[in-house]
Design a protein around this motif. Structure first.
Motif, PDB file in Angstrom:
ATOM      1  N   GLU A  44       0.819  -1.203   0.000  1.00  0.00           N
ATOM      2  CA  GLU A  44       0.000   0.000   0.000  1.00  0.00           C
ATOM      3  C   GLU A  44       0.856   1.257   0.000  1.00  0.00           C
ATOM      4  N   ASP A  45       1.983   1.194   0.717  1.00  0.00           N
ATOM      5  CA  ASP A  45       2.823   2.388   0.893  1.00  0.00           C
ATOM      6  C   ASP A  45       4.228   2.079   0.390  1.00  0.00           C
ATOM      7  N   TYR A  46       4.711   2.863  -0.567  1.00  0.00           N
ATOM      8  CA  TYR A  46       5.980   2.569  -1.240  1.00  0.00           C
ATOM      9  C   TYR A  46       6.822   3.828  -1.344  1.00  0.00           C
ATOM     10  N   ILE A  47       8.090   3.717  -0.907  1.00  0.00           N
ATOM     11  CA  ILE A  47       9.045   4.823  -1.024  1.00  0.00           C
ATOM     12  C   ILE A  47      10.225   4.367  -1.877  1.00  0.00           C
ATOM     13  N   TYR A  48      10.525   5.147  -2.911  1.00  0.00           N
ATOM     14  CA  TYR A  48      11.666   4.856  -3.794  1.00  0.00           C
ATOM     15  C   TYR A  48      12.777   5.867  -3.536  1.00  0.00           C
ATOM     16  N   ILE A  49      13.997   5.354  -3.323  1.00  0.00           N
ATOM     17  CA  ILE A  49      15.152   6.223  -3.083  1.00  0.00           C
ATOM     18  C   ILE A  49      16.274   5.811  -4.030  1.00  0.00           C
ATOM     19  N   ASN A  50      16.753   6.757  -4.821  1.00  0.00           N
ATOM     20  CA  ASN A  50      17.888   6.506  -5.714  1.00  0.00           C
ATOM     21  C   ASN A  50      19.090   7.269  -5.171  1.00  0.00           C
ATOM     22  N   LEU A  51      20.075   6.541  -4.645  1.00  0.00           N
ATOM     23  CA  LEU A  51      21.211   7.195  -3.992  1.00  0.00           C
ATOM     24  C   LEU A  51      22.114   7.922  -4.971  1.00  0.00           C
ATOM     25  N   MET A  52      22.013   7.593  -6.256  1.00  0.00           N
ATOM     26  CA  MET A  52      22.822   8.314  -7.242  1.00  0.00           C
ATOM     27  C   MET A  52      22.253   9.715  -7.465  1.00  0.00           C
ATOM     28  N   GLU A  53      20.942   9.839  -7.217  1.00  0.00           N
ATOM     29  CA  GLU A  53      20.278  11.131  -7.413  1.00  0.00           C
ATOM     30  C   GLU A  53      20.079  11.888  -6.108  1.00  0.00           C
ATOM     31  N   LYS A  54      20.175  11.208  -4.974  1.00  0.00           N
ATOM     32  CA  LYS A  54      19.886  11.829  -3.676  1.00  0.00           C
ATOM     33  C   LYS A  54      21.134  11.852  -2.794  1.00  0.00           C
ATOM     34  N   GLN A  55      22.041  12.766  -3.097  1.00  0.00           N
ATOM     35  CA  GLN A  55      23.287  12.853  -2.347  1.00  0.00           C
ATOM     36  C   GLN A  55      23.050  13.278  -0.895  1.00  0.00           C
ATOM     37  N   ARG A  56      21.979  14.011  -0.653  1.00  0.00           N
ATOM     38  CA  ARG A  56      21.672  14.418   0.730  1.00  0.00           C
ATOM     39  C   ARG A  56      21.326  13.194   1.583  1.00  0.00           C
ATOM     40  N   ILE A  57      20.693  12.202   0.970  1.00  0.00           N
ATOM     41  CA  ILE A  57      20.380  10.971   1.704  1.00  0.00           C
ATOM     42  C   ILE A  57      21.646  10.149   1.931  1.00  0.00           C
ATOM     43  N   VAL A  58      22.536  10.152   0.953  1.00  0.00           N
ATOM     44  CA  VAL A  58      23.830   9.480   1.139  1.00  0.00           C
ATOM     45  C   VAL A  58      24.546  10.062   2.354  1.00  0.00           C
TER      46      VAL A  58
END
Length: 431
Positions: A44-58
């Motif tokens: 029901e609930d899905y979160i997608y994270i791409n570490l190549m695009e999200k340097q702040r999350i890295v």
């Protein structure tokens, strides 16, 4: 497009969902697509994270802070709540952060039942060179491969053909659409199993003259770019590229054993072994080891220094060889025909989790593959056409007396003289 890997994802959800799932495979084989499809369909609930695009999350993963603090910062950065037991989080390109990989242990051990899937290109290489604490035993690792011939048929809306192949394989009875399937198999040898190539062929009304052959060339270029990005230095990437480009010509020789001397004059194991290991870890290349004693377990008697190398996708091999499609589609005899067919079988075996081994007796005989199943060690001979004279197979049978043998060729299904005749298009049925 439908992928058999979806079943792997479903099994993980049903059996071991608290353990993060790590999907390893080469670039552009459809990892992101099928995982996205699974997450959207099954949760029901899905979160997608791409570490190549999200340097702040890295950077959040790289921080020296408690796990709970990192999760809270992730939620704030994403502006989304990660709800344990409900939210599925897909971390793509996770190879961009060792700390993110290390954090999988904390996700696994948490009492809050986090649901995590991760994937990325060259993850196998990253794991081999891991400097942090890899979460051994806290991650379920699964390998994904290019589309095999079964998936190719399904993508082209030929499920009925797949069902008929499986039925005839089980009964070893001739199939009525044998010639149609051989034509489709030869088309697969040209296109291969990279999803973008298959999709373009489908959208081109299955006309190979309209199909964009540049797709595979561009994938090869992206692979070479990865070599430069994920190697220790320029010298290493040069060596890896040399090995990769040597494989097609190595397979074309009568003796397909990989020789360091084929790379360049004076090349040796010491100089190029790490380059080969890199290609194998990246899932760009498969290694088939020579067995000097046919006993179970075959792994014990496999020789690490005597081996063949196959490319991970048959379409990539055909592209690198620059063979005219007409030669394949019209079933003409040409120098590289045996190499292409053997690589096709190796790819199909890997897709079915069959380890690659071969046997020979010096210059007298060679059996292309050995597999182990409930009937013992079974020799598998590969023939590119319908000429099924088998001097090598006969020598093997006299020496080891297998319960039966398998011959893959362009002949229809059958069984005679202890040999199961399996058409090359039905290789995906062998487990």
């Amino acid at each position: 497009m439908q992928r058999k890997f979806y079943e792997v994802l479903t099994n993980w959800k049903e059996k071991n969902i608290n353990t993060p799932l790590m999907v390893i495979g080469a670039r552009q084989i459809g990892k992101t697509y099928i995982i996205n499809e699974f997450c959207n369909n099954e949760f029901e609930d899905y979160i997608y994270i791409n570490l190549m695009e999200k340097q702040r999350i890295v950077k959040i993963f790289e921080e020296d802070s408690d796990f709970e603090v990192k999760v809270k910062k992730l939620e704030l950065e994403l502006n989304r709540k990660i709800i344990p037991g409900k939210t599925i989080v897909f971390i793509d390109e996770i190879q961009e952060s060792e700390k993110a990989i290390s954090s999988l242990k904390a996700f696994c051990e948490s009492n809050l039942e986090y649901r995590i899937i991760c994937a990325g290109s060259l993850l196998g290489v990253k794991i081999r060179r891991f400097k942090s604490s890899f979460p051994v035993g806290k991650v379920q690792i699964e390998f994904m491969h290019p589309m095999d011939f079964e998936e190719f048929l399904i993508a082209l809306d030929r499920q009925m053909w797949v069902d008929e192949i499986k039925k005839c394989y089980e009964k070893l009875e001739e199939i009525s659409i044998h010639e149609k399937l051989l034509d489709m198999y030869r088309t697969y040898l040209c296109i291969g199993g990279m999803p973008s190539a298959v999709l373009d062929y489908k959208n081109s009304n299955e006309d190979i003259l309209l199909w964009n052959k540049k797709i595979l060339k561009n994938i090869v270029l992206s692979y070479l770019a990865d070599m430069n990005k994920y190697t220790l230095n320029n010298s290493e990437s040069v060596k890896i590229e040399k090995v990769y480009n040597t494989i097609p010509s190595s397979l074309a020789k009568e003796n397909k054993k990989f020789k360091y001397a084929d790379i360049e004059k004076g090349a040796n194991k010491r100089g190029f072994e790490s380059a080969i290991d890199w290609l194998i870890a990246s899932e760009m290349v498969y290694k088939c080891k020579y067995v000097n004693k046919v006993e179970q377990p075959l792994k014990v008697y496999a020789q690490d220094d005597i081996f063949k190398l196959y490319l991970s996708d048959i379409g990539m091999l055909t592209s690198l060889l620059e063979i005219e499609f007409a030669e394949i589609l019209l079933n003409e005899n040409f120098m590289f025909k045996g190499a292409i067919v053997e690589n096709y079988v190796a790819q199909a075996f890997i897709a079915n989790n069959i380890s690659l081994y071969y046997w020979n007796s010096g210059n007298k005989a060679e059996v292309d593959f050995l597999l182990y199943n409930k009937d013992g060690i079974i020799p598998v001979e590969v023939k590119a056409g319908d000429n099924t004279q088998s001097k090598s197979l006969n020598i093997y049978k006299e020496k080891y007396s297998p319960k039966y043998s398998i011959r893959l060729s362009t002949k229809n299904f059958g069984f005679a003289n202890g040999i199961k005749s399996i058409p090359l298009y039905a290789t995906f049925c062998i487990h």
